[in-house]
Design an enzyme around this catalytic site. Structure first.
Site, mmCIF file in Angstrom:
data_model
loop_
_atom_site.group_PDB
_atom_site.id
_atom_site.type_symbol
_atom_site.label_atom_id
_atom_site.label_comp_id
_atom_site.label_asym_id
_atom_site.label_seq_id
_atom_site.Cartn_x
_atom_site.Cartn_y
_atom_site.Cartn_z
ATOM 1 N N PHE A 121 0.907 -1.069 -0.060
ATOM 2 C CA PHE A 121 -0.003 -0.065 -0.103
ATOM 3 C C PHE A 121 1.057 1.210 0.064
ATOM 4 O O PHE A 121 2.152 1.232 0.339
ATOM 5 C CB PHE A 121 -0.884 -0.094 1.154
ATOM 6 C CG PHE A 121 -2.149 0.084 0.994
ATOM 7 C CD1 PHE A 121 -2.999 -0.957 0.130
ATOM 8 C CD2 PHE A 121 -3.214 1.028 1.397
ATOM 9 C CE1 PHE A 121 -4.312 -0.798 -0.123
ATOM 10 C CE2 PHE A 121 -4.513 0.930 1.384
ATOM 11 C CZ PHE A 121 -5.076 0.070 0.802
ATOM 12 N N GLN A 235 -8.107 14.206 4.436
ATOM 13 C CA GLN A 235 -7.332 13.567 3.329
ATOM 14 C C GLN A 235 -8.223 13.505 2.225
ATOM 15 O O GLN A 235 -9.445 13.216 2.077
ATOM 16 C CB GLN A 235 -7.000 12.326 3.809
ATOM 17 C CG GLN A 235 -6.348 11.454 2.881
ATOM 18 C CD GLN A 235 -5.659 10.112 3.402
ATOM 19 O OE1 GLN A 235 -6.501 9.051 3.866
ATOM 20 N NE2 GLN A 235 -4.382 10.162 3.435
ATOM 21 N N HIS A 237 -8.376 11.474 -0.918
ATOM 22 C CA HIS A 237 -7.963 10.228 -1.572
ATOM 23 C C HIS A 237 -7.764 10.505 -3.106
ATOM 24 O O HIS A 237 -8.533 10.683 -3.743
ATOM 25 C CB HIS A 237 -8.925 9.225 -1.290
ATOM 26 C CG HIS A 237 -8.268 7.666 -1.529
ATOM 27 N ND1 HIS A 237 -7.930 7.284 -2.598
ATOM 28 C CD2 HIS A 237 -7.936 6.731 -0.650
ATOM 29 C CE1 HIS A 237 -7.577 5.900 -2.476
ATOM 30 N NE2 HIS A 237 -7.456 5.709 -1.396
ATOM 31 N N LEU A 251 -15.182 5.473 -3.360
ATOM 32 C CA LEU A 251 -13.770 4.963 -3.451
ATOM 33 C C LEU A 251 -13.290 3.943 -4.493
ATOM 34 O O LEU A 251 -13.985 2.918 -4.680
ATOM 35 C CB LEU A 251 -13.246 4.683 -2.148
ATOM 36 C CG LEU A 251 -11.756 4.647 -1.631
ATOM 37 C CD1 LEU A 251 -11.368 6.153 -1.695
ATOM 38 C CD2 LEU A 251 -11.471 3.885 -0.467
ATOM 39 N N GLU A 254 -6.871 1.871 -2.830
ATOM 40 C CA GLU A 254 -5.434 1.791 -3.076
ATOM 41 C C GLU A 254 -4.777 0.399 -3.439
ATOM 42 O O GLU A 254 -3.616 0.059 -3.923
ATOM 43 C CB GLU A 254 -4.693 2.452 -1.942
ATOM 44 C CG GLU A 254 -3.301 3.011 -2.119
ATOM 45 C CD GLU A 254 -2.890 3.917 -0.905
ATOM 46 O OE1 GLU A 254 -3.760 4.746 -0.528
ATOM 47 O OE2 GLU A 254 -2.010 3.705 -0.368
ATOM 48 N N ARG A 310 -0.907 9.417 -0.445
ATOM 49 C CA ARG A 310 -2.010 9.811 -1.032
ATOM 50 C C ARG A 310 -1.794 11.302 -1.353
ATOM 51 O O ARG A 310 -2.411 11.550 -2.597
ATOM 52 C CB ARG A 310 -3.117 9.406 -0.187
ATOM 53 C CG ARG A 310 -3.450 8.032 0.110
ATOM 54 C CD ARG A 310 -4.621 7.785 0.990
ATOM 55 N NE ARG A 310 -4.838 6.638 1.100
ATOM 56 C CZ ARG A 310 -5.586 5.770 1.766
ATOM 57 N NH1 ARG A 310 -6.257 6.349 2.776
ATOM 58 N NH2 ARG A 310 -5.777 4.509 1.659
ATOM 59 N N HIS A 376 -11.881 12.056 1.701
ATOM 60 C CA HIS A 376 -11.758 10.478 2.176
ATOM 61 C C HIS A 376 -11.775 10.277 3.806
ATOM 62 O O HIS A 376 -12.273 9.524 4.483
ATOM 63 C CB HIS A 376 -10.640 9.923 1.434
ATOM 64 C CG HIS A 376 -10.590 8.398 1.819
ATOM 65 N ND1 HIS A 376 -11.566 7.481 1.679
ATOM 66 C CD2 HIS A 376 -9.721 7.741 2.569
ATOM 67 C CE1 HIS A 376 -11.281 6.403 2.283
ATOM 68 N NE2 HIS A 376 -9.795 6.397 2.632
ATOM 69 N N ARG A 411 -2.766 10.503 6.108
ATOM 70 C CA ARG A 411 -2.630 9.074 6.901
ATOM 71 C C ARG A 411 -2.274 8.261 5.794
ATOM 72 O O ARG A 411 -2.709 8.294 4.905
ATOM 73 C CB ARG A 411 -4.158 8.943 7.322
ATOM 74 C CG ARG A 411 -4.356 7.392 7.799
ATOM 75 C CD ARG A 411 -5.747 7.041 8.078
ATOM 76 N NE ARG A 411 -6.837 7.056 6.891
ATOM 77 C CZ ARG A 411 -7.033 5.884 6.302
ATOM 78 N NH1 ARG A 411 -6.508 4.859 6.539
ATOM 79 N NH2 ARG A 411 -7.855 6.052 5.212
#
Ligand code: FAD
Length: 599
Positions: A121, A235, A237, A251, A254, A310, A376, A411
């Site tokens: 990730f 955040q 995304h 979404l 990832e 991200r 996100h 994050r």
């Protein structure tokens, strides 16, 4: 006079996502009587939507992984603003919490030799995410829920929304909530309260978040007197669906990039090679060949640039679009079809396969997806003590997305699910011990009556504002003035508009009766969203630098001094106050480890 039910507990947990449920289990194991309240049905909390996995340095796929590397990745990913103690505790305790889930019945995907499998990730140096295909949240919530319902001393109130936290002598002592089904009110007295209400995404229009994410916990805590921290860090995304319009923002995990997916612009160029920040250069592939070595599993290969953090990927996509190289609907192409066999894609990314097939009429095993940034996750939240989860208000604790600190300015994917388990557990233990040492606090019934009156206010005849229109306006303001890029003048304008909205929301009107009445619920949610949004915009104006999820066009670089500071939002007699607070300094040995070029 409105009649209401009254209940008494040692610990009240607000929110039944994985953070709230893990906290309830811990508190009940300590011997506390626990009340777990959830605005939605049990098992429907946001956690169920989590896809890619939970980060824990088990070292099952790459034995070089350990807590220290995970700690370093979290600090680097958070752009050096994470609370180092939280990052250390999180990295150290995540493996234990994941193995505990397995003991409780969670069935993770397996390696060939039967261990919990781990996937790559963004921002994680080694494959680290324990996962169940791309439906990890479902398995986690199923497992903790099964545990919760079998604990004897946990009462569960579902479809029950907390509207106010009651305090006495600057201590949290209870809450007023309403049942969504009939609209009747319940007063819950507790010696300790844990806020685990998740995020704020519904203040924005394009979001991966569900209807629950209206910033209730942030706002309830603030109004009760607890500090909020780092609220500017929202955040975005990089990969949400951009087409069709009805599902814009949904979404795209990832995990697609973790499984080898690449990003392309409308010229077919793999543009992420052009956006590698210096801090990650030593660990990132600079060419197709180097990146292919990673895909082919070559030992020591560098990670592809699509797996940068991200914030970096989201901004790169925005730039491509702005400079005319975007996809037809204003995003970028995400291609897994040409990287993996169809059977592999369907096995590892079953939800993505169905999501695009059903919502976009597109087969991801044959064609690239179109993706773009979506709101996100909230890095900012209730300020907590790393070791106990205690907020600045006596008797109040917070965990999960509602709490701040661990993720700093950005994050890392996968770090939320393990955060919920680690700090859910810690806050549950601490709250129970606090409650069991404390006497019950009595308080005047007038306070309760006032809170009930406030909750029912939208039904009063004089109210005129339509809450749906107010929500629409709020989303416009946040997208336009406090979105993925920000600048002073626009923030000033946005803050003025939000202030105006916070006056108008006092006049928000509920139509119909109290049974399952979304207009009433929205009137109350709107107050929370506006308070939270103001906190975001005010903190964003104060942070005159760009860092992680917070991008200032007028201050595009890091500011060294601001990098040492957390921005605290505190309620004062005349409204919201902003306080700059020194962040906790990391010990020298950990600092030099974090700064090493590669590990
Ligand atoms: P939630 O799970 O959101 O639970 C909040 C609870 O609070 C709910 O029960 C809600 O009903 C309740 N609540 C809210 N307000 C009130 C109120 N006023 N009164 C009573 N109850 C209230 N993270 C990862 O680490 N890995 C992933 O793969 C991943 N994938 C994701 C995919 C998607 C689509 C999304 C949106 C997020 C993903 N995340 C992932 C992030 C992660 O899922 C969330 O951050 C996390 O689940 C939040 O958990 P929580 O327990 O803090 O809150």
């Amino acid at each position: 006079m409105e009649e209401f039910e009254e209940r008494k507990y040692d610990v009240l947990v607000i929110g039944a996502g994985a953070a709230g449920m893990r906290a309830a289990i811990a508190a009940s194991n300590e011997g506390a009587n626990v009340c777990l309240v959830s605005k939605s049905l049990l098992g429907k909390a946001h956690t169920v939507m989590a896809e890619g996995g939970a980060a824990a340095a088990l070292g099952n796929v790459d034995e070089r992984d350990n807590w220290k590397v995970h700690f370093r990745d979290t600090i680097k990913g958070g752009k050096h603003l994470s609370n180092w103690k939280m990052a250390k505790i999180h990295a150290e305790q995540s493996p234990e919490r994941i193995l505990e889930l397995e003991k409780w019945g969670a069935v993770f995907d397996r390696t060939k030799d039967g261990k919990i499998n781990q996937r790559n990730f963004g921002g994680h140096r080694f494959p680290r995410l324990a996962h169940v295909g791309d439906r990890t949240g479902l398995e986690i919530i199923r497992t903790v829920q099964d545990k919760v319902i079998h604990q004897e001393n946990i009462d569960i109130f579902v479809e029950c929304t907390v509207a106010k936290i009651i305090t006495k002598n600057e201590q949290a002592v209870g809450a007023i909530a309403y049942y969504r089904s009939k609209g009747n009110i319940v007063a819950i007295f507790a010696k300790a309260i844990i806020v685990a209400t998740g995020g704020i995404g519904k203040a924005y229009r394009v979001t991966s978040n569900s209807w629950e994410y209206t910033g209730d916990g942030h706002s309830l805590a603030y109004l009760a007197g607890a500090d909020l921290q780092d609220m500017e860090f929202v955040q975005f995304h990089p990969t949400g669906m951009v087409w069709p319009p009805s599902v814009k923002g949904t979404l795209v995990t990832e995990g697609v990039r973790g499984e080898g997916g690449i990003l392309l612009n409308n010229k077919g160029e793999r543009f992420m090679f052009n956006y590698i920040p210096e801090a990650f250069a030593a660990e990132t592939a600079k060419s197709e060949n180097e990146a292919n070595d990673w895909l082919n599993g070559k030992e020591g290969a560098m990670r592809p640039p699509e797996l940068l953090t991200r914030d970096v990927v989201a901004k790169a996509i925005m730039r491509e679009v702005k400079e005319g190289r975007g996809s037809p609907h204003g995003g970028a192409f995400l291609d897994i079809a040409n990287r993996r066999e169809p059977d592999y894609i369907k096995k590892k990314l079953p939800s993505m396969y169905h999501q695009f097939k059903e919502l976009g009429d597109l087969d991801i095993t044959e064609e690239p997806m179109e993706v773009g940034p979506t709101t996100h996750y909230m890095m900012g939240g209730i300020s907590v003590d790393a070791e106990t989860g205690a907020s600045s208000l006596k008797g109040m604790y917070a965990a999960g997305e509602a709490a701040a600190g661990l993720h700093g300015a950005n994050r890392l994917g996968g770090n939320s699910l393990s955060d919920l388990l680690v700090f859910g557990n810690i806050s549950g233990i601490s709250a129970a011990n606090f409650a069991l040492k404390n006497e019950e606090i009595s308080f005047s019934r007038n306070i309760l009556k006032e809170a009930v009156k406030e909750t029912l206010e939208p039904f009063s005849k004089e109210k005129t504002e339509n809450p749906y229109h107010l929500h629409h306006e709020l989303q416009d303001i946040m997208e336009m003035h406090a979105g993925i890029v920000r600048e002073e003048e626009s923030l000033n304008e946005g803050i003025e508009k939000l202030k105006d909205l916070s006056e108008r929301v006092k006049n928000a009107k509920a139509t119909g009766d109290r049974a399952y009445n979304p207009s009433w619920h929205l009137c109350l949610d709107m107050k929370n969203m506006i308070i939270t949004s103001l906190a975001v915009a005010e903190a964003a104006r104060e942070r005159r630098e760009s860092r992680g999820g917070h991008t200032r066009l007028d201050y595009p670089e890091y500011d060294k001094e601001l990098g040492m500071i957390n921005i605290i939002i505190r309620k004062g007699p005349d409204g919201l106050n902003i306080i700059k607070s020194d962040k906790e300094i990391m010990p020298e040995d950990l600092q030099s480890y974090v700064m090493k070029e590669t590990v």
